[in-house]
Design a protein around this motif. Structure first.
Motif: not given
Length: 266
Positions: A1-7, A169-171, A196-198, A249-252
């Protein structure tokens, strides 16, 4: 699963197929989306959408480009929005001295207020910065910010290390896939700790240049996040499975996502 932290889901580029965009994302394994609020109205639109689509969460904030347009009660409105269960970060906020669509004084005032709100609400800050790193870093240090993400980071190793030292963290976006202007970021990427990676698309912008074939629309979508991940995996030595696990895990951990929430805090 992936999380997109910028849409940027309420870009007019998505007006004709907004729901289909998140459906295509899910089919590509991108099962969680963080929608970016760049002003009060967009933040409110995001929240309403998230209440109907529980795979989505939102930020709430005022982008520096919009700082000159805030209404007198903007901060009160933002404080109210920040209490919504769907809002997991304050921003997109920061400084942009490249285009100066708002005066630098107004940008700094609106940014400072959002930094304080992030601290008061105990929510991460969602940062934008362009050609304003020194001033932005000074403001982050002054407000003792240590909880948040440098959205769409494109800087060098020194800037990266400064953000990491704060605890941020770094996007990483499709900028890293650009052979013309992504070389500095590709080098810096190797210095980002795994915890720290997103990953983010910043859709509909920054379509990965490594994508083949490219969509006729030239529009980026959350479904294309794995294309960015492939480049990041190649540069860091992670497998795609490893990268999916650690970035999920980082995004959560950063945003404290709680799937299924659709109510308002009292």
């Amino acid at each position: 699963m992936w999380c997109d932290i910028g849409v940027n889901l309420f870009s007019n580029q998505f007006d004709s197929d907004r729901v289909a965009v998140i459906e295509r994302a899910a089919l590509a394994g991108v099962t969680q989306l963080l929608l970016i609020g760049s002003d009060i109205d967009e933040s409110r639109q995001n929240i309403t959408f998230c209440q109907q689509h529980h795979s989505c969460f939102s930020t709430a904030g005022v982008h520096p480009h919009q700082a000159a347009n805030v209404k007198p009660d903007w901060l009160i409105q933002l404080q109210t929005l920040s209490k919504q269960a769907e809002v997991v970060a304050i921003g997109e906020c920061g400084l942009d001295f490249n285009r100066d669509f708002s005066s630098r004084e107004q940008q700094q005032h609106v940014f400072a207020e959002q930094l304080q709100l992030a601290r008061q609400s105990n929510k991460p800050i969602y940062l934008h910065e362009r050609d304003a790193f020194t001033t932005q870093l000074a403001m982050l240090k002054e407000q003792q910010i240590s909880h948040g993400v440098a959205h769409c980071f494109t800087g060098d190793v020194l800037q990266l290390k400064a953000y990491l030292e704060l605890g941020l963290y770094i996007g990483i976006t499709g900028w890293v896939c650009d052979e013309r202007r992504g070389e500095t970021l590709q080098h810096a990427l190797r210095y980002i700790p795994s915890d720290r990676l997103l990953l983010e698309t910043d859709a509909p912008y920054l379509l990965p240049r490594t994508m083949q074939p490219k969509p006729k629309s030239r529009r980026n979508e959350p479904a294309y996040l794995p294309v960015i991940a492939q480049m990041v995996a190649q540069l860091t030595g992670h497998t795609m499975d490893e990268l999916a696990t650690l970035t999920w895990q980082n995004s959560q951990r950063l945003f404290g996502f709680q799937p299924g929430l659709s109510t308002t805090y009292a």
